[in-house]
Design an enzyme around this catalytic site. Structure first.
Site, PDB file in Angstrom:
ATOM      1  N   CYS A 133       3.373   1.239 -14.998  1.00 38.55           N
ATOM      2  CA  CYS A 133       3.242  -0.108 -13.757  1.00 38.55           C
ATOM      3  C   CYS A 133       1.951   0.230 -12.987  1.00 38.55           C
ATOM      4  O   CYS A 133       1.739   1.029 -12.132  1.00 38.55           O
ATOM      5  CB  CYS A 133       4.510  -0.190 -12.934  1.00 38.55           C
ATOM      6  SG  CYS A 133       4.300  -1.471 -11.555  1.00 38.55           S
ATOM      7  N   CYS A 136       1.987  -1.039  -9.412  1.00 37.78           N
ATOM      8  CA  CYS A 136       2.651  -0.076  -8.509  1.00 37.78           C
ATOM      9  C   CYS A 136       1.820   1.217  -8.261  1.00 37.78           C
ATOM     10  O   CYS A 136       1.573   1.957  -7.210  1.00 37.78           O
ATOM     11  CB  CYS A 136       3.946   0.596  -9.186  1.00 37.78           C
ATOM     12  SG  CYS A 136       4.746  -0.599  -9.839  1.00 37.78           S
ATOM     13  N   ASP A 137       1.006   1.823  -9.343  1.00 40.10           N
ATOM     14  CA  ASP A 137       0.414   2.943  -9.200  1.00 40.10           C
ATOM     15  C   ASP A 137      -1.139   2.979  -9.445  1.00 40.10           C
ATOM     16  O   ASP A 137      -1.831   4.134  -9.153  1.00 40.10           O
ATOM     17  CB  ASP A 137       0.931   4.120 -10.073  1.00 40.10           C
ATOM     18  CG  ASP A 137       2.482   4.042 -10.368  1.00 40.10           C
ATOM     19  OD1 ASP A 137       3.162   4.071  -9.040  1.00 40.10           O
ATOM     20  OD2 ASP A 137       3.214   4.230 -11.117  1.00 40.10           O
TER      21      ASP A 137
END
Ligand code: NDP
Length: 310
Positions: A133, A136-137
């Protein structure tokens, strides 16, 4: 006893909730605690959902669908379904953090799960450089070199997004032909930070505590040509598999692993159990097709309940 429980919180589940709530079925929507909104909620910008000519952020789109469902009376329960009992007229849904629910009908809209490479280092370094992701990261990889694995729209989208942070993004694809849409391909080709490594398979992700490199083999030459690519992170975007673990042994599955439904309907092999979205769709897997599938499920559930209640 509830009329309808909807398992999932992506576009299929939330569209089903909007329709079912407007039909006064008072649906309960179970949104899993780690993946509220499904895949679309981790997408940066959705450009092809009708009604948003300037695009819309995935989380924003999810938020709007949730708001719309709640406005008509759907109840959203943030919990994880641990098991379901789907045969018989009363369906039972067990939850991790609250009391079990009973309902006359259930819509399964559990979506799909990121596919894994199953290579050495993947599991051990997850969260330490290995990710599925970018939204997300990606932030953790400022000024780093990254690899994105895959040749579909997801891989292009992840790679383009990661160039906001990384100095270099290698897209590693096992063939010479991308599956991604033309528009996404062209955007990736035009990005000066993205370099394609064609005909290459990743065979291991390396590093002690965090990712330091990836081992690649030439898809054509095989083991004969191995290279070590220095990267600080590996983002895997090789597709998804339908998330059906809750219904194994209860609902029929297709050869592709999706829940089997009858024709164009959402009807599964069990009366009162309907399925919608990515969990029944091996082919299209778009937010808009999932939403349409959620509509079908809500209408099927409504008709089933109208027939069986009186
Ligand atoms: P896809 O199935 O489209 O693509 C998966 C890619 O990963 C393929 O290129 C495939 O290679 C490669 N792959 C699969 N398994 C392996 C493996 N074991 N090792 C190496 N490579 C592998 O999945 P996506 O997640 O990209 O897209 C799914 C759906 O979602 C599509 O319909 C897509 O259009 C849609 N989508 C749309 C977006 C948008 O419109 N903005 C954004 C993201 C997704 P090969 O081609 O060789 O099979």
């Amino acid at each position: 006893m509830h009329e309808l429980v909807i398992i999932g919180s992506g576009p299929a589940a939330l569209t089903a909730a909007i329709y079912a709530a407007r039909a006064q079925l008072n649906p309960i929507v179970i949104a899993s605690t780690d993946r509220i909104g499904g895949d679309i909620a981790t997408t940066t910008e959705v450009e092809n959902f009708p009604g948003f000519p300037d695009g819309v952020d995935g989380p924003d789109l999810t938020g709007r669908m949730l708001e719309q469902a709640e406005k008509f009376g759907a109840e959203i329960v943030y919990d994880d379904v641990t098991s379901v009992t789907l045969d018989g007229p009363v369906k039972k849904v067990e939850l991790a953090y609250s009391e079990p629910l009973e309902a006359r009908a259930v819509i399964v809209a559990t979506g799909s799960a990121y596919r894994k490479l199953t290579i050495p280092g993947e599991e051990r370094l997850t969260g330490r450089g290995v990710s599925w992701c970018a939204t997300c990261d990606g932030f953790f990889f400022k000024e780093k070199a990254l690899a994105v694995i895959g040749g579909g729209d997801s891989a292009m989208e992840e790679a383009i997004f990661l160039t906001k942070f990384a100095t270099k993004v290698y897209v590693i694809h096992r063939s010479r032909t991308l599956r991604a849409s033309k528009v996404m391909q062209e955007r990736a080709f035009a990005n000066p930070k993205i370099e394609f490594i064609w005909n290459s398979q990743i065979t291991s992700i390396n590093g002690e505590d965090t990712v330091t490199s990836a081992t690649l083999i030439d898809s054509i030459a095989g083991d004969a040509e191995t290279t070590e690519l220095t990267v600080d992170g590996v983002f895997i975007a090789i597709g998804n598999d339908p998330r059906t673990h809750l219904v194994h042994g209860q609902l029929d599955l297709t050869a592709e692993g999706t829940i089997a439904v009858s024709g164009r309907s959402s009807k599964t092999n069990l009366p009162g159990v309907f399925a919608a979205g990515d969990v029944i769709d091996p082919d299209y897997r778009q937010a808009i097709t999932a939403a349409a599938s959620g509509t079908v499920a809500a209408l099927d559930a409504e008709r089933y309940l109208a027939r069986t209640i009186s």
